[in-house]
Design a protein around this motif. Structure first.
Motif, PDB file in Angstrom:
ATOM      1  N   LYS A 515       0.822  -1.204   0.000  1.00  0.00           N
ATOM      2  CA  LYS A 515       0.000   0.000   0.000  1.00  0.00           C
ATOM      3  C   LYS A 515       0.858   1.256   0.000  1.00  0.00           C
ATOM      4  O   LYS A 515       0.610   2.190  -0.780  1.00  0.00           O
ATOM      5  CB  LYS A 515      -0.921  -0.022   1.222  1.00  0.00           C
ATOM      6  CG  LYS A 515      -1.712   1.262   1.437  1.00  0.00           C
ATOM      7  CD  LYS A 515      -2.540   1.163   2.713  1.00  0.00           C
ATOM      8  CE  LYS A 515      -3.179   2.483   3.060  1.00  0.00           C
ATOM      9  NZ  LYS A 515      -3.977   2.411   4.322  1.00  0.00           N
ATOM     10  N   GLU A 516       1.877   1.280   0.845  1.00  0.00           N
ATOM     11  CA  GLU A 516       2.732   2.466   0.947  1.00  0.00           C
ATOM     12  C   GLU A 516       3.412   2.762  -0.387  1.00  0.00           C
ATOM     13  O   GLU A 516       3.428   3.908  -0.866  1.00  0.00           O
ATOM     14  CB  GLU A 516       3.767   2.247   2.048  1.00  0.00           C
ATOM     15  CG  GLU A 516       4.700   3.443   2.269  1.00  0.00           C
ATOM     16  CD  GLU A 516       3.971   4.664   2.781  1.00  0.00           C
ATOM     17  OE1 GLU A 516       4.482   5.784   2.552  1.00  0.00           O
ATOM     18  OE2 GLU A 516       2.890   4.518   3.391  1.00  0.00           O
ATOM     19  N   LYS A 517       3.949   1.712  -1.014  1.00  0.00           N
ATOM     20  CA  LYS A 517       4.661   1.900  -2.290  1.00  0.00           C
ATOM     21  C   LYS A 517       3.715   2.389  -3.384  1.00  0.00           C
ATOM     22  O   LYS A 517       4.017   3.332  -4.119  1.00  0.00           O
ATOM     23  CB  LYS A 517       5.315   0.591  -2.718  1.00  0.00           C
ATOM     24  CG  LYS A 517       6.481   0.153  -1.848  1.00  0.00           C
ATOM     25  CD  LYS A 517       7.050  -1.172  -2.340  1.00  0.00           C
ATOM     26  CE  LYS A 517       8.205  -1.626  -1.476  1.00  0.00           C
ATOM     27  NZ  LYS A 517       8.747  -2.946  -1.927  1.00  0.00           N
ATOM     28  N   LYS A 518       2.556   1.735  -3.485  1.00  0.00           N
ATOM     29  CA  LYS A 518       1.656   2.069  -4.581  1.00  0.00           C
ATOM     30  C   LYS A 518       0.954   3.399  -4.362  1.00  0.00           C
ATOM     31  O   LYS A 518       0.694   4.138  -5.319  1.00  0.00           O
ATOM     32  CB  LYS A 518       0.644   0.941  -4.792  1.00  0.00           C
ATOM     33  CG  LYS A 518       1.292  -0.283  -5.436  1.00  0.00           C
ATOM     34  CD  LYS A 518       0.291  -1.342  -5.840  1.00  0.00           C
ATOM     35  CE  LYS A 518       0.989  -2.459  -6.620  1.00  0.00           C
ATOM     36  NZ  LYS A 518       0.067  -3.558  -6.978  1.00  0.00           N
ATOM     37  N   PHE A 519       0.645   3.750  -3.124  1.00  0.00           N
ATOM     38  CA  PHE A 519       0.002   5.033  -2.884  1.00  0.00           C
ATOM     39  C   PHE A 519       0.964   6.193  -3.163  1.00  0.00           C
ATOM     40  O   PHE A 519       0.541   7.244  -3.652  1.00  0.00           O
ATOM     41  CB  PHE A 519      -0.541   5.094  -1.453  1.00  0.00           C
ATOM     42  CG  PHE A 519      -1.904   4.477  -1.301  1.00  0.00           C
ATOM     43  CD1 PHE A 519      -2.182   3.232  -1.843  1.00  0.00           C
ATOM     44  CD2 PHE A 519      -2.911   5.134  -0.616  1.00  0.00           C
ATOM     45  CE1 PHE A 519      -3.440   2.648  -1.710  1.00  0.00           C
ATOM     46  CE2 PHE A 519      -4.177   4.566  -0.471  1.00  0.00           C
ATOM     47  CZ  PHE A 519      -4.435   3.315  -1.030  1.00  0.00           C
ATOM     48  N   GLN A 520       2.245   5.991  -2.841  1.00  0.00           N
ATOM     49  CA  GLN A 520       3.237   7.014  -3.174  1.00  0.00           C
ATOM     50  C   GLN A 520       3.381   7.153  -4.687  1.00  0.00           C
ATOM     51  O   GLN A 520       3.481   8.261  -5.229  1.00  0.00           O
ATOM     52  CB  GLN A 520       4.591   6.664  -2.541  1.00  0.00           C
ATOM     53  CG  GLN A 520       4.651   6.874  -1.038  1.00  0.00           C
ATOM     54  CD  GLN A 520       4.440   8.331  -0.657  1.00  0.00           C
ATOM     55  OE1 GLN A 520       4.916   9.253  -1.329  1.00  0.00           O
ATOM     56  NE2 GLN A 520       3.704   8.544   0.448  1.00  0.00           N
TER      57      GLN A 520
END
Length: 672
Positions: A515-520
């Motif tokens: 989630k963190e990678k894709k939201f960034q």
């Protein structure tokens, strides 16, 4: 008992005759002794019919019975069935295809297949033989006796009772690990995986019989009680138990067969095309039997079994011709998924030998990803499942369709053709379908196809695909705004991510790292696109915004219960309030209708979802007699069928009015 080959007599056609086998009384482990007798079809003694899987012959240790003082070889599975069904006290008469039909006489096979409707209807009961027992099947049947054998409800009192029983079953499954093992290993790991459920012949054998009893080794259970208990158990386990990648095996077919049996008993309208489409997961050793095996469901079908001269190609082409002429429908052609057929079929004839599901072994060489579309959920909804077939069937006294909460459901079938009859002819000599319809346009933008695998339940699986779809929308229309709400094209993707984030978090699925990678990545991507693409005032057909058309297209304008998306439902897409809200959660998480489809845009600005094999330059048209639009590809001298399509704004007959207004025009296609 010297001879090996039974000397079959010749059966008469008028009046029709058939044979019954008498299994003489005996005790284990004594030899099975039987005899054959011939009777007129309209004058015979009481008998039972056997429904089973032939299975294979044992080459090392042949299974032999004594048939009229001759040694007669049967398959291992049939021998085991006879072993269990033989009575110690009396002779029992059966109709068993492998014994009662001379399998070496192709003319007799063809003529007897035509009689199977009458044979199974004339039996006192039909015995379904699932095969030998196993440790887990014994425990499953024992447990099934305690599971509710009622399904559905007629009023609120019955609904409350059903909910109470389901709650009790949920609690039992959640608390008892031993029961969980019985379900996992006995139901999903054993009974659901038995070959019987995928055998095409069982459909008519069960559906038209007056009474059906299921046997599994020493266990037995009435058909309807078995189906209802399995359904209740399956529903409860799907909600309560966490089973990694459950293999439902033949359970979808079990449900569909039961529903076809119900439709026939209630005299609902059932067509051959609909029956075969809903049973596309079935299999047959002889490919012609995918059609022949269902002829007994309906009377007076002009297709005649012919094992002597008809090829599988002949039979499959005749089925499409039958659907056009007798059923007045071209819907069956939407089930074509192969670019080229091993049988040499034209593009508009479905290949029923092709498995509808991807093999468990991803390296299986028989699965040609470049040639065969992964199966999307059908746009013609009645093809989607047994439950949907029932929902769209016409009854004299129809039931009110309700969900588990008791809310009435309103299901509406697509009718791009406006209920018009086919204007089509088939040239059998050249295998060409000449069909008329309405030309819509050419595809100018085609996106990546949406695909998920078995490990995607806790994944933002659509991230790259939706990003691609957003970009082709922006490339064509710019950053359009929904005037009523102020939302833009780029807000659609973010809202889907937010809904899926809430859903996965609520279900305690850990995907924080991803989630963190894709939201960034999404944050950076959105900023770049807002800088790159200009604002736009473009609107869609029917006076709705491009934004609304995009949202509705992604979900083919259907909610999770296959109802049309109302204005209220659409507004809730944007009005998700609070982390506990489940509104739109299933639609986004499942992405049922967009999975294994591509977003496309036509040269005249229509947005849609099409098959995996589609590409730029394909034609979109609406054929008369076909409920949904189709994709065609130009080839030398004609076109080939690529597949079905959802086309927003043209799914309910609107194209016919546009022909009258001379915005669209009619065409005739020669489809190879």
């Amino acid at each position: 008992m010297a001879c090996w080959k039974h000397n079959y007599n010749t059966l008469k056609d008028g009046p029709s005759e058939f044979r019954l086998v008498t299994i003489h009384r005996g005790v284990r482990p004594n030899y099975i002794v039987a005899s054959l007798d011939t009777y007129p079809l309209n004058d015979h003694p009481p008998y039972q019919a056997l429904s089973y899987v032939w299975g294979s012959f044992d080459l090392e240790d042949p299974c032999i019975i004594e048939l009229d003082e001759c040694r007669f070889e049967v398959t291992t599975n049939l021998w085991r069935a006879l072993y269990y069904l033989r009575s110690e006290k009396e002779e029992v008469k059966f109709w068993i295809d492998a014994i009662c039909i001379n399998q070496e006489d192709l003319d007799e096979r063809s003529s007897q297949v035509q009689l199977m409707r009458d044979i199974y209807r004339g039996a006192g009961r039909t015995i379904v033989w699932l095969g030998d027992e196993s440790f887990w099947s014994l425990r499953l049947f024992e447990f099934l006796e305690s599971v509710s054998t009622t399904r559905g409800w007629k009023d609120d009192g019955e609904r409350q009772l059903a909910l109470k029983r389901q709650k009790e079953l949920h609690g039992l499954l959640a608390a008892n690990e031993e029961i969980q093992k019985i379900v996992e290993r006995g139901l999903y790991g054993d009974i659901a995986q038995r070959d019987f459920w995928e055998r095409i012949w069982i459909v008519q054998e069960v559906a038209i019989s007056s009474g059906v009893m299921i046997y599994c080794g020493p266990d037995k259970m009435a058909w309807q009680e078995f189906c209802n208990a399995i359904w209740n158990l399956d529903q409860a386990s799907n909600i309560t138990m966490t089973v990694d990648n459950p293999n439902f095996g033949g359970l979808p077919n079990l449900e569909t067969i039961g529903i076809i049996r119900e439709l026939l008993s209630r005299h609902a309208k059932l067509t051959l095309g609909d029956a075969l489409a809903s049973l596309r997961r079935s299999k047959a050793t002889d490919p012609r039997d995918m059609v022949y095996g269902l002829l007994g469901l309906l009377p007076n079908i002009p297709i005649r079994p012919d094992y002597l001269t008809a090829s599988p190609q002949d039979v499959y082409l005749s089925l499409v011709e039958y659907c056009i002429i007798e059923e007045k429908s071209l819907d069956i052609i939407t089930l074509c998924r192969k670019a080229t057929s091993n049988l040499g079929l034209p593009s508009w004839v479905p290949d029923w030998t092709e498995s509808w599901t991807r093999p468990d072994d991803q390296q299986d060489s028989s699965w040609d990803v470049a040639n065969i579309d992964l199966p999307p959920f059908q746009l013609i909804l009645r093809y989607g499942s047994g439950e949907l077939l029932r929902a769209f069937s016409k009854f004299k006294n129809p039931d009110i369709l309700r969900n588990i909460e008791g809310t009435e459901l309103q299901l509406t079938a697509w009718s791009s053709h406006g209920s018009s009859d086919p204007v089509a002819t088939i040239s059998k000599s050249s295998s060409v379908l000449v069909a008329s319809g309405i030309y819509v346009g050419l595809t100018t933008q085609v996106g990546n196809y949406c695909y998920r695998d078995d490990e995607d339940d806790g994944d933002l699986f659509f991230f790259e695909v939706f990003s691609n779809w957003e970009e082709i929308m922006l490339d064509r229309f710019g950053i359009c705004k929904d005037g009523a709400r102020g939302k833009t094209i780029v807000d659609v993707f973010d809202q889907c991510l937010d809904i899926l984030d809430r859903h996965l978090t609520r279900n305690e699925i850990d995907f924080e790292e991803e989630k963190e990678k894709k939201f960034q990545k999404r944050k950076k991507e959105r900023a770049q696109r807002e800088e790159k693409y200009p604002p736009s005032e473009a609107t869609y057909y029917g006076n709705i915004s491009i934004v609304e058309a995009f949202v509705r297209t992604i979900f083919t304008d259907l909610d999770a219960e296959f109802q049309r998306v109302t204005s209220t439902k659409y507004n809730k897409f944007w009005d998700i309030d609070g982390s506990e809200s489940t509104e739109w959660a299933h639609e986004v998480w499942a992405s049922q209708m967009s999975t294994n489809r591509r977003l496309f845009i036509t040269d005249n600005g229509y947005i849609g979802l099409g098959p995996v094999k589609m590409r730029k330059g394909d034609q979109i048209c609406i054929l008369y007699g076909c409920s949904v639009p189709i994709v065609l590809r130009k080839v030398n001298g004609g076109v080939i069928l690529v597949g079905e399509a959802y086309l927003h704004g043209l799914m309910d007959g609107e194209a016919l009015a546009l022909v009258e207004e001379k915005i669209f025009f009619e065409m005739e296609w020669s489809i190879f």
